[in-house]
Scaffold this motif. Sequence first.
Motif, PDB file in Angstrom:
ATOM      1  N   GLY A 163      -0.740 -10.901  -0.017  1.00 37.13           N
ATOM      2  CA  GLY A 163       0.490 -10.249  -0.418  1.00 37.13           C
ATOM      3  C   GLY A 163       0.746 -10.348  -1.903  1.00 37.13           C
ATOM      4  O   GLY A 163       1.857 -10.110  -2.382  1.00 37.13           O
ATOM      5  N   ASP A 164      -0.308 -10.705  -2.650  1.00 43.79           N
ATOM      6  CA  ASP A 164      -0.169 -10.961  -4.080  1.00 43.79           C
ATOM      7  C   ASP A 164      -0.813  -9.874  -4.939  1.00 43.79           C
ATOM      8  O   ASP A 164      -0.991 -10.053  -6.138  1.00 43.79           O
ATOM      9  CB  ASP A 164      -0.790 -12.315  -4.422  1.00 43.79           C
ATOM     10  N   ARG A 165      -1.171  -8.764  -4.324  1.00 36.18           N
ATOM     11  CA  ARG A 165      -1.788  -7.663  -5.053  1.00 36.18           C
ATOM     12  C   ARG A 165      -0.908  -6.427  -4.974  1.00 36.18           C
ATOM     13  O   ARG A 165      -0.166  -6.249  -4.010  1.00 36.18           O
ATOM     14  CB  ARG A 165      -3.174  -7.344  -4.481  1.00 36.18           C
ATOM     15  N   ALA A 166      -1.027  -5.567  -5.965  1.00 38.05           N
ATOM     16  CA  ALA A 166      -0.229  -4.339  -5.976  1.00 38.05           C
ATOM     17  C   ALA A 166      -0.597  -3.442  -4.803  1.00 38.05           C
ATOM     18  O   ALA A 166       0.261  -2.777  -4.217  1.00 38.05           O
ATOM     19  CB  ALA A 166      -0.418  -3.597  -7.293  1.00 38.05           C
ATOM     20  N   PHE A 167      -1.869  -3.424  -4.434  1.00 38.38           N
ATOM     21  CA  PHE A 167      -2.342  -2.662  -3.282  1.00 38.38           C
ATOM     22  C   PHE A 167      -3.738  -3.169  -2.926  1.00 38.38           C
ATOM     23  O   PHE A 167      -4.357  -3.913  -3.672  1.00 38.38           O
ATOM     24  CB  PHE A 167      -2.392  -1.149  -3.574  1.00 38.38           C
ATOM     25  N   GLY A 168      -4.219  -2.722  -1.762  1.00 39.15           N
ATOM     26  CA  GLY A 168      -5.577  -3.085  -1.358  1.00 39.15           C
ATOM     27  C   GLY A 168      -5.754  -4.577  -1.085  1.00 39.15           C
ATOM     28  O   GLY A 168      -4.803  -5.255  -0.711  1.00 39.15           O
TER      29      GLY A 168
ATOM     30  N   ASN B  58       0.814  -1.221   0.000  1.00 36.88           N
ATOM     31  CA  ASN B  58       0.000   0.000   0.000  1.00 36.88           C
ATOM     32  C   ASN B  58       0.846   1.269   0.000  1.00 36.88           C
ATOM     33  O   ASN B  58       0.488   2.276  -0.608  1.00 36.88           O
ATOM     34  CB  ASN B  58      -0.939   0.017   1.208  1.00 36.88           C
ATOM     35  N   ARG B  59       1.968   1.222   0.689  1.00 37.20           N
ATOM     36  CA  ARG B  59       2.803   2.420   0.803  1.00 37.20           C
ATOM     37  C   ARG B  59       3.348   2.889  -0.542  1.00 37.20           C
ATOM     38  O   ARG B  59       3.740   4.052  -0.683  1.00 37.20           O
ATOM     39  CB  ARG B  59       3.963   2.154   1.765  1.00 37.20           C
ATOM     40  N   ASP B  60       3.383   1.984  -1.508  1.00 40.11           N
ATOM     41  CA  ASP B  60       3.883   2.347  -2.838  1.00 40.11           C
ATOM     42  C   ASP B  60       2.782   2.864  -3.752  1.00 40.11           C
ATOM     43  O   ASP B  60       3.054   3.209  -4.909  1.00 40.11           O
ATOM     44  CB  ASP B  60       4.552   1.127  -3.494  1.00 40.11           C
TER      45      ASP B  60
ATOM     46  N   ALA C 291      -1.825   7.253  -3.997  1.00 37.15           N
ATOM     47  CA  ALA C 291      -2.983   7.836  -4.684  1.00 37.15           C
ATOM     48  C   ALA C 291      -4.126   6.828  -4.776  1.00 37.15           C
ATOM     49  O   ALA C 291      -5.302   7.178  -4.563  1.00 37.15           O
ATOM     50  CB  ALA C 291      -2.585   8.315  -6.080  1.00 37.15           C
ATOM     51  N   GLU C 292      -3.797   5.596  -5.080  1.00 37.44           N
ATOM     52  CA  GLU C 292      -4.832   4.571  -5.248  1.00 37.44           C
ATOM     53  C   GLU C 292      -5.560   4.283  -3.934  1.00 37.44           C
ATOM     54  O   GLU C 292      -6.783   4.135  -3.908  1.00 37.44           O
ATOM     55  CB  GLU C 292      -4.225   3.270  -5.794  1.00 37.44           C
ATOM     56  N   ILE C 293      -4.815   4.187  -2.835  1.00 44.34           N
ATOM     57  CA  ILE C 293      -5.481   3.842  -1.574  1.00 44.34           C
ATOM     58  C   ILE C 293      -6.141   5.054  -0.925  1.00 44.34           C
ATOM     59  O   ILE C 293      -6.955   4.897  -0.009  1.00 44.34           O
ATOM     60  CB  ILE C 293      -4.510   3.162  -0.581  1.00 44.34           C
ATOM     61  N   ALA C 294      -5.829   6.254  -1.407  1.00 45.29           N
ATOM     62  CA  ALA C 294      -6.428   7.463  -0.831  1.00 45.29           C
ATOM     63  C   ALA C 294      -7.793   7.780  -1.424  1.00 45.29           C
ATOM     64  O   ALA C 294      -8.567   8.544  -0.835  1.00 45.29           O
ATOM     65  CB  ALA C 294      -5.496   8.653  -1.014  1.00 45.29           C
ATOM     66  N   ARG C 295      -8.118   7.213  -2.567  1.00 49.36           N
ATOM     67  CA  ARG C 295      -9.418   7.520  -3.190  1.00 49.36           C
ATOM     68  C   ARG C 295     -10.544   7.011  -2.297  1.00 49.36           C
ATOM     69  O   ARG C 295     -10.424   5.986  -1.630  1.00 49.36           O
ATOM     70  CB  ARG C 295      -9.507   6.928  -4.590  1.00 49.36           C
ATOM     71  N   HIS C 296     -11.656   7.714  -2.306  1.00 52.77           N
ATOM     72  CA  HIS C 296     -12.774   7.357  -1.442  1.00 52.77           C
ATOM     73  C   HIS C 296     -13.685   6.333  -2.093  1.00 52.77           C
ATOM     74  O   HIS C 296     -13.867   6.322  -3.318  1.00 52.77           O
ATOM     75  CB  HIS C 296     -13.568   8.616  -1.079  1.00 52.77           C
TER      76      HIS C 296
ATOM     77  N   ASP D 252      -8.172   2.330   1.440  1.00 53.96           N
ATOM     78  CA  ASP D 252      -7.413   1.571   2.432  1.00 53.96           C
ATOM     79  C   ASP D 252      -6.362   2.504   3.018  1.00 53.96           C
ATOM     80  O   ASP D 252      -6.276   3.676   2.632  1.00 53.96           O
ATOM     81  CB  ASP D 252      -6.757   0.338   1.783  1.00 53.96           C
ATOM     82  N   THR D 253      -5.573   2.019   3.951  1.00 54.84           N
ATOM     83  CA  THR D 253      -4.463   2.794   4.500  1.00 54.84           C
ATOM     84  C   THR D 253      -3.232   1.896   4.550  1.00 54.84           C
ATOM     85  O   THR D 253      -3.313   0.694   4.280  1.00 54.84           O
ATOM     86  CB  THR D 253      -4.770   3.318   5.917  1.00 54.84           C
ATOM     87  N   THR D 254      -2.106   2.480   4.934  1.00 56.51           N
ATOM     88  CA  THR D 254      -0.885   1.675   5.046  1.00 56.51           C
ATOM     89  C   THR D 254      -0.864   0.868   6.330  1.00 56.51           C
ATOM     90  O   THR D 254      -0.108  -0.098   6.450  1.00 56.51           O
ATOM     91  CB  THR D 254       0.356   2.576   5.030  1.00 56.51           C
TER      92      THR D 254
END
Length: 308
Positions: free
Chosen positions: A163-168, A102-104, A107-112, A123-125
Motif C-alpha cells: 500500500g506504499d506505491r502510487a500504483f501497481g 490503482n483506481r487513481d 492510464a498507467e495500469i492500462a499500458r501493456h 495491472d487492474t483495479t
Amino acid sequence: MSNGSFFSAPGRRPGGTLALVLATLAPLGLGGWLLWDNLGRQNDNGGGAPASSLPTVSSTSSPLPAQPPQLPSPSASPKNKSDDKPLTGKVVVLDPGHNPNNRDHPAEIARHVDIGTDEKECDTTGTATDAGYSEASFTLDVARRARTLLEARGATVKFTQDGDRAFGPCVDERARIGNSAHADAVVSVHADGASAGERGFHVILPKSVRGGDADTAKIAAPSRRLGERVRSEFMDATGSEPADYIGDGSGLNVRGDLGGLNLSTVPKVFIECGNMRDSKDAVELTDPKWRERAALGIAQGITDFLNG
C-alpha cells in the motif's frame, strides 16, 4: 470468626494461652483444607474456563494482559504440527493482488507489458463486493496477517507492495520481485469477481509455458506441490469449499496467461480466496475473523511446502 464457639465460659483459665493459640489455628486449617478440596474437585472434573471463553490470536489485536496459560483457539491461532520445522533461512514473497491506489492511475495500469507469451495490462483495479469492499483492501489485510504468522515461525517475508506505491507494480515486476528475492515460495493473494451464486476458493497453478522471457518448465511441478498444500490448509482453516464454477471442483486451476506466473523462476501460485460478487462469500471475505483464518491457511500451506 468469633472465639466464643471454642470456649464455654469467659475469662482466663490455666492453659488459656495454649487454648487461644489452638483456637486461632483451627479455623485456618479447616479453611485451607476446604480450599484444597474444592480445587481438587475442579481438577478432577476438568474445571476451568470453557474453550469458548478463551482468547483468540489476531495479528491486529493489542497484546493481552498477563493471565494464566490458556489453550488458544485452533481456528485463529498458528497451527503447531509435530513435524513443523522453524522457517529460519527461508524467504517467502507475498504478493497482495492489485493496489488500492490503482483506481487513481487508469492510464498507467492500462499500458501493456510483456508476459513472455503475450502482452497484457500492467495491472487492474481488481473487483469489490456489492457494498464496496475492494479486493485490493482484502488482499493487503490477509497478506499482512499471513506475514505476521510466517515471521513468527522464522521466515523472511517480503511484499511486492504494501500500500506504499502510487500504483501497481505491474504484473511483470511482481514476478521479478520474487525472482530477485530468490524466494523459496511466492503466493499471490486475490479474491475473485465471478457471477453471483458462484461460490468457493481456488488456487491457480502455472502452466508449463515457454516464450520470450517466460519459461516455467522448472517451476511447474514444485508450484503444484505448493498449490496443493495451500489448498488443503486453506480448506482446513476456513471451512471453505473449492470453487463450484472452475477447476471441476478440485480447487486447482492451471493457467498460462498470467504474467505473474509465466515470468516467475521460483515456485509460485495465486489463491482466489472467494467470490466477492457472491453475497454469501462476501459475508466471509468482509469478516476480520474469517480473514485471520484465511491468513492462517495460507501461512500453514506455505509452511507445509517448505517443510516437505
